[in-house]
Scaffold this active site. Structure first.
Site, PDB file in Angstrom:
ATOM      1  N   GLU A 195       0.817  -1.222   0.000  1.00 21.36           N
ATOM      2  CA  GLU A 195       0.000   0.000   0.000  1.00 21.36           C
ATOM      3  C   GLU A 195       0.849   1.269   0.000  1.00 21.36           C
ATOM      4  O   GLU A 195       0.337   2.369   0.192  1.00 21.36           O
ATOM      5  CB  GLU A 195      -0.944  -0.017   1.211  1.00 21.36           C
ATOM      6  CG  GLU A 195      -1.876  -1.220   1.183  1.00 21.36           C
ATOM      7  CD  GLU A 195      -2.751  -1.329   2.415  1.00 21.36           C
ATOM      8  OE1 GLU A 195      -2.582  -0.526   3.364  1.00 21.36           O
ATOM      9  OE2 GLU A 195      -3.616  -2.220   2.436  1.00 21.36           O
ATOM     10  N   LYS A 327     -15.516  -2.200   3.939  1.00 18.75           N
ATOM     11  CA  LYS A 327     -14.923  -2.587   2.649  1.00 18.75           C
ATOM     12  C   LYS A 327     -16.043  -3.246   1.851  1.00 18.75           C
ATOM     13  O   LYS A 327     -16.578  -4.278   2.278  1.00 18.75           O
ATOM     14  CB  LYS A 327     -13.808  -3.617   2.863  1.00 18.75           C
ATOM     15  CG  LYS A 327     -12.553  -3.097   3.560  1.00 18.75           C
ATOM     16  CD  LYS A 327     -11.608  -4.258   3.889  1.00 18.75           C
ATOM     17  CE  LYS A 327     -10.269  -3.769   4.415  1.00 18.75           C
ATOM     18  NZ  LYS A 327      -9.471  -4.861   5.033  1.00 18.75           N
TER      19      LYS A 327
HETATM   20  P1  PGA Z   1      -6.026  -6.398   3.119  1.00 19.60           P
HETATM   21  O1  PGA Z   1      -5.422  -5.372   4.154  1.00 19.60           O
HETATM   22  O2  PGA Z   1      -6.656  -5.654   2.012  1.00 19.60           O
HETATM   23  O3  PGA Z   1      -4.800  -7.175   2.706  1.00 19.60           O
HETATM   24  O4  PGA Z   1      -7.012  -7.237   3.887  1.00 19.60           O
HETATM   25  C1  PGA Z   1      -6.067  -4.225   4.530  1.00 19.60           C
HETATM   26  C2  PGA Z   1      -6.369  -4.229   5.998  1.00 19.60           C
HETATM   27  O5  PGA Z   1      -6.155  -5.235   6.704  1.00 19.60           O
HETATM   28  O6  PGA Z   1      -6.864  -3.234   6.495  1.00 19.60           O
HETATM   29 ZN    ZN Z   2      -7.060  -4.329   8.618  1.00 15.68          ZN
END
Ligand code: PGA
Ligand code: ZN
Length: 411
Positions: A195, A327
């Site tokens: 990220e 999400k």
């Molecule tokens: P992930 O990580 O998209 O790999 O799940 C993001 C998070 O854990 O916030």
């Molecule tokens: Zn997370």
């Protein structure tokens, strides 16, 4: 009503070079909306699947055979899209069809109605900008050996007066973190995690010291200009069998009690405004203890809540979590995710809209963050797929109806 007149889907690659699915929805024969399915590296046990049987090819096949079910639907009506998705897939985990189509539909409806997506999702004021929660240093599932076991150290520019200033502050701290790492490690290669956060050869405690120092070097006061947060993603190092948190890279273990103490200590020492998944995804009671003892910190469930209305109801019953990650792909569809947002609001739980570690250049996330009254937006820091979301926030400043930054202290 913007009526769906066409669908197109294809396999493309995400920011990790992994195959994913992209969907185009056309309404009224001319307005095209697009969405691409992101995917996680540290995935909650109870979240919806990114693709049926983890195969984008299979998702494509299911979509193509069911295209006609979506023709004629109102692209703006999330419930209609949800019902059509559910008529194909009634599995708990959306294991037959993914939910990117629900986002592509709203994108196309927003074009047909000449209205930004955030207004379509929330038709009335107030609108506020979420604070960008920048991933400035990381490890865990997002980076390689030698990096911290904890997944992300995050910066939240709480003193920023507007979104442009907020982004600048995060980028400044991120840059300074690199200098601090370099001063300690001459061999630092400028490596970054998925990220954009730096991925140094450092353990968890060193990583926090580096970040804290970088914020101060920038001239920011912790707690008034800038605050730090941590996504522990602790399920990724929790060992159910032995019931320990195994910080393998640092070479230490912690029992549940020690983990809770450690989290409490870090919140106190670094005045953390935010912790995410500080204990494993099933430990509602442990999360409740951390929440109760740290009322100035947003104690957030990601893997724990997986954008699932039933899970957040359960958290509310335990008084676990003062914050919740949203999400869309964890929920399975935009309709499910918006219901989750409502449930969080009803329980006074603050929302943080979040990207995934495997992303596309879609910028819908920024609209969803505003429409759900999210306090923060987790969109990483560097890389085109991260900056795409951050730059969209800047574009949205051109709408006078957005009244400044979110109020972090209110619900
Ligand atoms: P992930 O990580 O998209 O790999 O799940 C993001 C998070 O854990 O916030
Ligand atoms: Zn997370």
């Amino acid at each position: 009503m913007p009526s769906i007149t066409g669908l197109k889907s294809r396999i493309v690659f995400d920011s990790r070079g992994a195959k994913t699915i992209e969907i185009d929805v056309t309404t009224d024969k001319k307005f095209s909306g697009r969405a691409c399915a992101p995917s996680g590296a540290s995935v909650g046990k109870h979240e919806a699947q990114s693709f049926p049987r983890n195969s984008p090819e299979k998702a494509l096949e299911v979509l193509k055979t069911n295209e006609t079910r979506f023709i004629g639907l109102d692209a703006e009506n999330q419930k209609e899209i949800f019902d059509a998705l559910r008529s194909i897939d009634d599995t708990e985990m959306y294991s037959v069809i993914g939910g990117a189509l629900s986002l592509a539909s709203v994108d196309s409806a927003s074009k047909a109605l000449a209205m930004p997506m955030f207004m379509l999702l929330k038709p009335h004021k107030p609108y506020r900008f979420p604070f960008p929660l920048g991933n400035i240093l990381g490890g865990g599932a997002h980076a390689g050996p030698g990096t911290p076991d904890i997944q992300e150290i995050l910066a939240c520019p709480i003193g920023a007066r507007n979104i442009s200033e907020a982004l600048e502050m995060n980028f400044r701290v991120h840059k300074e973190v690199r200098s601090v790492i370099q001063a300690k490690d001459k061999d630092f290669t400028y490596g970054r995690g998925d990220e954009g956060g730096w991925a140094p050869n450092a353990n968890n405690d060193q990583a926090l010291e580096i970040t804290d120092l970088a914020v101060k070097n920038c001239g920011f006061t912790i707690g008034s200009d800038m605050s730090l947060g941590i996504d522990f993603a602790s399920s990724s190092f929790w060992e159910e069998k032995t019931r320990i948190y195994n910080y393998k890279r640092q070479g230490i273990t912690r029992t549940r009690e020690k983990q809770i103490d450690y989290v409490n200590q870090l919140i106190k020492n670094y005045k953390l405004i935010y912790v995410e998944d500080p204990v494993n995804e099933e430990d509602f009671e442990g999360t409740a203890r951390i929440t109760k003892d740290n009322t100035n910190c947003i104690v957030t469930g990601d893997d724990m809540l997986v954008t699932n209305t039933m899970r957040v109801k359960r958290a509310a019953q335990h008084n676990a979590c003062s914050g919740a990650i949203l999400k869309v792909n964890q929920a399975g569809s935009l309709y499910d995710a918006m219901n989750f947002a409502q449930e969080c609001a009803a329980n006074g739980i603050k929302l943080i809209t979040s990207h995934r570690s495997g992303e596309s250049i879609d910028s819908h996330l920024s609209h969803i963050g505003i429409a759900t009254d999210s306090k923060m937006l987790k969109a990483g820091i560097l890389g085109g797929e991260r900056v795409a979301k951050l730059n969209e926030l800047l574009r949205l400043t051109e709408y006078d109806l957005i009244d400044g930054m979110a109020e972090l202290s209110s619900n």
